[in-house]
Design a protein around this motif. Structure first.
Motif, short mmCIF file in Angstrom:
data_model
loop_
_atom_site.label_atom_id
_atom_site.label_comp_id
_atom_site.label_asym_id
_atom_site.label_seq_id
_atom_site.Cartn_x
_atom_site.Cartn_y
_atom_site.Cartn_z
N ILE A 95 116.53 -85.94 42.40
CA ILE A 95 117.87 -85.54 42.85
C ILE A 95 118.60 -86.74 43.43
O ILE A 95 119.75 -87.01 43.09
CB ILE A 95 117.77 -84.39 43.88
CG1 ILE A 95 117.18 -83.14 43.23
CG2 ILE A 95 119.14 -84.10 44.50
CD1 ILE A 95 116.92 -81.99 44.17
N LEU A 96 117.92 -87.51 44.27
CA LEU A 96 118.56 -88.68 44.88
C LEU A 96 118.83 -89.75 43.82
O LEU A 96 119.87 -90.40 43.85
CB LEU A 96 117.70 -89.25 46.00
CG LEU A 96 117.52 -88.34 47.23
CD1 LEU A 96 116.57 -88.97 48.23
CD2 LEU A 96 118.85 -88.04 47.91
N GLY A 130 119.52 -89.16 40.77
CA GLY A 130 120.68 -88.64 40.06
C GLY A 130 121.96 -88.95 40.82
O GLY A 130 122.97 -89.35 40.24
N MET A 131 121.90 -88.79 42.14
CA MET A 131 123.07 -89.10 42.98
C MET A 131 123.46 -90.57 42.83
O MET A 131 124.62 -90.90 42.65
CB MET A 131 122.73 -88.89 44.47
CG MET A 131 122.92 -87.50 44.98
SD MET A 131 122.25 -87.36 46.67
CE MET A 131 123.15 -88.67 47.54
N GLU A 178 121.48 -77.61 41.06
CA GLU A 178 121.34 -78.93 41.71
C GLU A 178 122.60 -79.79 41.60
O GLU A 178 122.78 -80.71 42.37
CB GLU A 178 120.14 -79.67 41.15
CG GLU A 178 118.84 -79.05 41.63
CD GLU A 178 117.63 -79.74 41.06
OE1 GLU A 178 117.81 -80.71 40.30
OE2 GLU A 178 116.51 -79.31 41.38
N ILE A 194 124.28 -80.24 44.76
CA ILE A 194 123.70 -81.22 45.68
C ILE A 194 124.15 -82.61 45.30
O ILE A 194 124.61 -83.38 46.13
CB ILE A 194 122.17 -81.16 45.68
CG1 ILE A 194 121.67 -79.77 46.06
CG2 ILE A 194 121.61 -82.20 46.64
CD1 ILE A 194 120.16 -79.66 46.10
N PHE A 195 124.02 -82.93 44.02
CA PHE A 195 124.42 -84.27 43.56
C PHE A 195 125.82 -84.61 44.03
O PHE A 195 126.08 -85.71 44.50
CB PHE A 195 124.46 -84.35 42.03
CG PHE A 195 123.15 -84.15 41.36
CD1 PHE A 195 121.95 -84.27 42.04
CD2 PHE A 195 123.10 -83.85 40.00
CE1 PHE A 195 120.73 -84.10 41.39
CE2 PHE A 195 121.89 -83.68 39.35
CZ PHE A 195 120.70 -83.80 40.04
N ASP A 196 126.71 -83.67 43.85
CA ASP A 196 128.11 -83.97 44.06
C ASP A 196 128.53 -83.99 45.52
O ASP A 196 129.47 -84.68 45.90
CB ASP A 196 129.00 -82.97 43.31
CG ASP A 196 129.04 -83.31 41.83
OD1 ASP A 196 128.51 -84.36 41.46
OD2 ASP A 196 129.59 -82.51 41.06
N ALA A 233 126.34 -84.30 48.32
CA ALA A 233 125.50 -85.02 49.28
C ALA A 233 125.95 -86.46 49.40
O ALA A 233 126.21 -87.12 48.41
CB ALA A 233 124.05 -84.95 48.84
N PHE A 240 122.88 -87.47 54.09
CA PHE A 240 121.80 -86.61 53.57
C PHE A 240 120.69 -87.48 52.99
O PHE A 240 119.50 -87.27 53.26
CB PHE A 240 122.36 -85.68 52.49
CG PHE A 240 121.32 -84.80 51.84
CD1 PHE A 240 120.70 -83.79 52.56
CD2 PHE A 240 120.97 -84.99 50.52
CE1 PHE A 240 119.75 -82.98 51.98
CE2 PHE A 240 120.02 -84.17 49.92
CZ PHE A 240 119.41 -83.18 50.64
N GLU A 241 121.08 -88.48 52.23
CA GLU A 241 120.10 -89.36 51.59
C GLU A 241 119.20 -90.03 52.62
O GLU A 241 117.99 -90.14 52.44
CB GLU A 241 120.87 -90.41 50.78
CG GLU A 241 120.06 -91.03 49.71
CD GLU A 241 120.92 -91.86 48.74
OE1 GLU A 241 120.33 -92.63 48.00
OE2 GLU A 241 122.16 -91.72 48.75
N LYS A 293 110.35 -88.15 49.91
CA LYS A 293 109.84 -88.69 48.65
C LYS A 293 108.39 -89.18 48.81
O LYS A 293 107.77 -89.59 47.85
CB LYS A 293 110.70 -89.88 48.20
CG LYS A 293 112.16 -89.57 47.96
CD LYS A 293 112.82 -90.76 47.27
CE LYS A 293 114.01 -91.28 48.02
NZ LYS A 293 114.57 -92.52 47.45
#
Lengths: 285, 285
Positions: free
Chosen positions: A277-278, A280-281, B202, B205-207, B209, B213-214, B221
């Motif tokens: 997910i990260l 992807g961000m 998801e 979340i991508f858009d 965050a 958040f990261e 991870k």
């Protein structure tokens, strides 16, 4: 171009720095209840000069970048003062209360409800930096309520400073942002509190804390003046996310108390997909 | 110099990369139960060749960088195989169980119980990077139980790769590290879980965050194989920190439910001093 920024801090200040870089002919005006911030912003080159509400009539853009509780009372006044062609936008982390506050304003069509998802943990004019919005997302709510021609001009400005645009209704915005932003701030503040309370001898924290701790408590440096009204305005959603977070933590604690290490392993492994997910961000940035 | 690394991942791999950079004549041997890791480490230039326990007799240094549960059983065998002048050290995030596991070993005086506070969220040989330990703290426990001459050689090595040394008893280490490291990992994993559970789509979340958040979910991870045994070995302390963290979160939630915004402001403001604490940490690096 005639730009006014009301509340000269991290977000508004960074935005006008980018605007000045892209449009050198732009005149950047600033309004702030804190006179020291105005002088500091002029000294730092963040704004060109101080202005006041009477000047807004000739503004092309008015950026309202104040704490969200202040925005509720300031925005109607800004719209009162704005000219026919003036675009007024806010940058707040809550959207429902703000959209409601201007819903019936005669100049509602001059307003763009925006939330640029960008920032650092710092605040005030000295926190303003160039390039803050590059590759970031700007969420715009109720876009249909803004005059089409002004929408276009606002979008052009947002895109010129590097932002991707995403449209959303205010309710969905406030619900989702509670998870990916508001909850992170509370988790970080309370983590900081737990450690500070315990370690009265701060030397031990200095010496034993690594980059992992630093990363998880970074948001605990954020401004209480900015965040208290956000939590207030998004209370219902924030309480819900907090309840879910506390339930997950309590469940993890119970697994540990009961020596269920296989389940603990599985919990962590299933959350590991946050890696993708990260990634992807970051791929989008 | 004859160096063996048992468990060729982030910590052990990064350490031998630094050693090879400083002492080009050093021969770096690797042992790993995962044969792919051995081949990958050779291909990446992290180690020079594979070795086995019989070779440890002539080792100058043996770095035991395996999950802490594996360390409990591997360390006595490593000490059995070590030569008279061999320095064996571990790098685990728990120190009491490991010190106990070797307490009565005839070669206890060849062992240094170490915890370099350094890392990233990645694992395996490809996670090894140069300079990971520069300016970081290495906590050494029960230093008095190591032969003085071997202590000196180990300290020289740790200092040569840039580490500051701090001595601590194993119990204090495990108690303090629960607050500044173990709790951060759980808070991060459970934050990731809360958001993933909620946001089935998801894309949202991508858009939405941002970097905040990261930062707070980065540790989610981390490797479950590494962290499950850490939580197991430090169960008592970790449960305690979790209880305190959950109590602080619940209290914050109650303040919000009861609209006590002044108290919420004060909570956050008092935690803001983490700024100075983190600045202090970085000033030392």
């Amino acid at each position: 171009m005639n730009v006014h920024v009301i509340g000269i801090g991290l977000i508004g200040g960074s935005m006008v720095l980018d605007i000045k870089g892209l449009y050198p002919e732009a005149v950047i005006h600033g309004i702030d209840t804190n006179e020291n911030h105005v002088q500091e912003a002029i000294a730092l080159g963040v704004i060109d000069k101080e202005s006041n509400f009477e000047d807004l009539k000739t503004a092309d853009f008015v950026i309202v970048s104040v704490p969200v509780d202040v925005a509720m009372t300031v925005l109607p006044k800004v719209l009162d003062a704005a000219g026919e062609q003036t675009i007024v936008f806010d940058v707040g982390s809550t959207k429902m209360p703000i959209c409601e506050a201007v819903a019936n304003h005669p100049k509602r069509r001059n307003f763009v409800a925006a939330h640029p998802i960008a920032g650092t943990e710092f605040s005030g004019p000295s926190a303003a930096i160039k390039g803050l919005f590059e590759g970031k997302t700007n969420i715009i709510c109720e876009v249909e309520k803004t005059t089409f021609k002004l929408q276009e001009k606002a979008l052009e400005l947002f895109k010129s400073i590097g932002m991707r645009i995403r449209y959303m209704d205010p309710k969905s915005h406030d619900k989702h942002i509670a998870y990916v932003s508001h909850l992170s701030h509370i988790s970080s503040f309370m983590l900081g509190k737990t450690v500070i309370n315990k370690e009265k001898d701060e030397q031990d924290i200095f010496d034993m804390a690594g980059s992992g701790f630093e990363s998880t408590v970074r948001l605990a440096k954020s401004s209480p003046a900015m965040w208290t009204p956000i939590f207030k305005q998004n209370k219902k959603q924030v309480v819900k996310t907090l309840e879910e977070y506390i339930a997950n933590l309590s469940n993890f604690k119970e697994l540990l108390v009961n020596d269920e290490y296989e389940a603990i392993f599985d919990e962590m492994q299933s959350v590991n997909k946050i890696r993708e997910i990260l990634n992807g961000m970051n791929a989008k940035k």
